[in-house]
Write an enzyme that holds these catalytic residues in place. Structure first.
Site, PDB file in Angstrom:
ATOM      1  N   LYS A 349       0.808  -1.226   0.000  1.00 57.13           N
ATOM      2  CA  LYS A 349       0.000   0.000   0.000  1.00 57.13           C
ATOM      3  C   LYS A 349       0.837   1.270   0.000  1.00 57.13           C
ATOM      4  CE  LYS A 349      -4.455  -1.796   1.141  1.00 57.13           C
ATOM      5  NZ  LYS A 349      -5.488  -2.081   2.119  1.00 57.13           N
ATOM      6  N   ARG A 383      -3.969 -10.111   4.644  1.00 56.43           N
ATOM      7  CA  ARG A 383      -4.384 -10.066   3.235  1.00 56.43           C
ATOM      8  C   ARG A 383      -3.187  -9.588   2.416  1.00 56.43           C
ATOM      9  NH1 ARG A 383      -6.500  -6.626  -0.509  1.00 56.43           N
ATOM     10  NH2 ARG A 383      -8.212  -7.411  -1.795  1.00 56.43           N
TER      11      ARG A 383
HETATM   12  N1  HH2 Z   1      -7.615  -3.570   0.795  1.00 57.72           N
HETATM   13  C1  HH2 Z   1      -7.948  -3.558  -0.508  1.00 57.72           C
HETATM   14  C2  HH2 Z   1      -9.088  -4.268  -0.937  1.00 57.72           C
HETATM   15  N2  HH2 Z   1      -9.835  -4.971  -0.066  1.00 57.72           N
HETATM   16  N3  HH2 Z   1     -10.253  -5.721   2.133  1.00 57.72           N
HETATM   17  C3  HH2 Z   1      -9.943  -5.731   3.429  1.00 57.72           C
HETATM   18  N4  HH2 Z   1     -10.692  -6.424   4.306  1.00 57.72           N
HETATM   19  N5  HH2 Z   1      -8.851  -5.034   3.909  1.00 57.72           N
HETATM   20  C4  HH2 Z   1      -8.053  -4.305   3.097  1.00 57.72           C
HETATM   21  O1  HH2 Z   1      -7.103  -3.677   3.594  1.00 57.72           O
HETATM   22  C5  HH2 Z   1      -8.364  -4.280   1.692  1.00 57.72           C
HETATM   23  C6  HH2 Z   1      -9.511  -5.003   1.242  1.00 57.72           C
HETATM   24  C7  HH2 Z   1      -7.130  -2.796  -1.492  1.00 57.72           C
HETATM   25  O2  HH2 Z   1      -6.119  -3.583  -2.043  1.00 57.72           O
HETATM   26  P1  HH2 Z   1      -6.220  -4.305  -3.485  1.00 57.72           P
HETATM   27  O3  HH2 Z   1      -7.344  -5.264  -3.514  1.00 57.72           O
HETATM   28  O4  HH2 Z   1      -4.908  -4.891  -3.808  1.00 57.72           O
HETATM   29  O5  HH2 Z   1      -6.447  -3.111  -4.501  1.00 57.72           O
HETATM   30  P2  HH2 Z   1      -7.712  -2.574  -5.282  1.00 57.72           P
HETATM   31  O6  HH2 Z   1      -8.727  -2.123  -4.292  1.00 57.72           O
HETATM   32  O7  HH2 Z   1      -7.169  -1.454  -6.096  1.00 57.72           O
HETATM   33  O8  HH2 Z   1      -8.264  -3.709  -6.103  1.00 57.72           O
END
Ligand code: HH2
Length: 410
Positions: A349, A383
């Site tokens: 992040k 995660r």
């Molecule tokens: N972070 C992201 C998405 N979903 N869910 C939970 N429970 N906690 C988190 O910190 C979290 C989440 C963001 O990361 P990512 O899925 O890699 O990116 P994007 O939202 O751009 O798909």
């Protein structure tokens, strides 16, 4: 020389550790139960309390040999409400909870809450996580949730797994690398992202979930706040819904989770993905996020969802400044007070990018460092994108963090 006394601090975190230390020095077994709660010191924040209750709390803690801090205005009766910091051993705080159970001004209610919190303080960790027909153990070691973004625009892996075959390959690879859960997401929630239509999200997510659930033993979680997606994903065999809105965005979600018995992640976010990074500000990030999560847990339980189905998440990067994210990871263990497993999603992040001044493709060490500290502070679910490496980081961090009392004879 050999018999010179050595004076040193002993760092004890829970009742099993204090009992082990009493055992080590050869204390009488009959005294363990009495002394172990006296060896654990806790500071508890209660806020806000009406001023007569705050005054009673201060008097009672002083009479028990502990301490309580209140806002200055309470003593001059100028303040109507004040936060209270209770400071004492587990034994003193338990005695306080018994004493106030019969007191007015909301103290009887507080006694119940305090009792629950103190039970957590004595424990070594949360109970298993119930996800339909599965019980996931988050006690012995943190679970690794591998991220599978079937989106064209996710912040770190957008467009890499947006065909069915590439998504399945990646999921198989993560399972082989040791992922305990695969989290499938069809909508990017990066700052400023626009919502995706229900139909489009289902088109991206459901075929992947169907195939994964029929092919792999690893439980599948779906990162969605839409009941329409969650219902179809659960029908296809998903066991967890990862709701980044913590039940705020879709009023039908609580009933669906209650009926299905699925695991549910309740995550904190300030506003929506579109608005969350517009000058976020907290006076006290930990208290505000804790309060929010406690309220959403109550809402979930009222809707018929069992506590055992729930996991909480402070939502790293969701409406937070760099310093808020750092603080939340540093104080992650405070969230264990809710008595639920804590999930943390910090992988790659932007706060890591800002501390180390590195682009998204170069955040492996930063992720590993932050993850180790999260594990040391009791994170139950991690995660992550880089499953193979983070499985090792988590195992190493856990091996160290659970070794708080040296084994007898060592
Ligand atoms: N972070 C992201 C998405 N979903 N869910 C939970 N429970 N906690 C988190 O910190 C979290 C989440 C963001 O990361 P990512 O899925 O890699 O990116 P994007 O939202 O751009 O798909």
């Amino acid at each position: 020389m050999r018999n010179d006394p050595v004076v040193r601090f002993v760092d004890l975190d829970n009742l099993s550790q204090t009992t082990a230390e009493l055992k080590r020095i050869g204390a009488d077994p009959r005294s363990w139960e009495i002394m172990a709660p006296k060896a654990l010191f806790r500071v508890i924040r209660v806020s806000p309390m009406p001023f007569p209750a705050a005054t009673i709390l201060k008097q009672e803690m002083l009479s028990l040999g502990g301490e309580a801090a209140v806002a200055r205005g309470v003593l001059t009766a100028r303040t109507k409400r004040s936060p209270v910091l209770l400071m004492g051993t587990l034994a003193q705080l338990r005695a306080l909870s018994r004493k106030i159970a019969v007191q007015p001004f909301g103290l009887a209610d507080l006694a119940g809450q305090l009792g629950g919190l103190l039970d957590q303080a004595g424990e070594t960790g949360p109970q298993p996580w119930n996800c339909r027909d599965l019980e996931l153990d988050v006690h012995d070691r943190p679970l690794i949730m591998g991220v599978l973004n079937v989106t064209p625009d996710s912040f770190s892996d957008g467009g890499r797994y947006d065909t069915l075959e590439s998504a399945l390959d990646r999921a198989r690879q993560m399972a082989a690398e040791g992922a305990d859960i695969i989290d499938v997401g069809g909508e990017s929630t990066r700052p400023g992202a626009r919502p995706v239509e229900l139909k489009e999200e289902c088109r991206r997510v459901i075929p992947v979930v169907e195939r994964l659930c029929s092919e792999l033993d690893v439980p599948v979680s779906v990162d969605t706040y839409k009941t329409g997606v969650a219902r179809r994903a659960l029908k296809a065999g998903a066991r967890i819904i990862n709701d980044i809105s913590a039940l705020r965005f879709d009023p039908k979600m609580p009933a669906l989770i209650a009926r299905s018995g699925a695991g549910l992640v309740l995550m904190h976010m300030k506003g929506t993905p579109r608005s969350m990074q517009r000058k976020p500000h907290y006076d006290d990030a930990v208290s505000e996020i804790y309060r929010f999560l406690a309220a959403q847990v109550r809402l979930a339980v009222k809707a018929g969802i069992a506590r055992e189905q729930l996991v909480i998440d402070p939502g790293i990067g969701f409406g937070k400044r760099v310093q808020d994210n750092l603080l939340l990871i540093n104080r992650l263990d405070e969230f264990l007070g809710l008595g639920l497993p804590v999930l943390v999603g910090l992988s790659r992040k932007s706060f890591i990018g800002q501390v180390l001044d590195v682009p998204v493709g170069d955040r492996l060490e930063g992720t590993a460092a932050a993850l180790s500290l999260a594990v040391a502070r009791g994170a139950g679910v991690l995660r992550v994108h880089d499953v193979r490496r983070m499985v090792r980081v988590a195992r190493m961090a856990r091996a160290i963090s659970k070794m708080t009392v040296s084994p007898p004879g060592a």
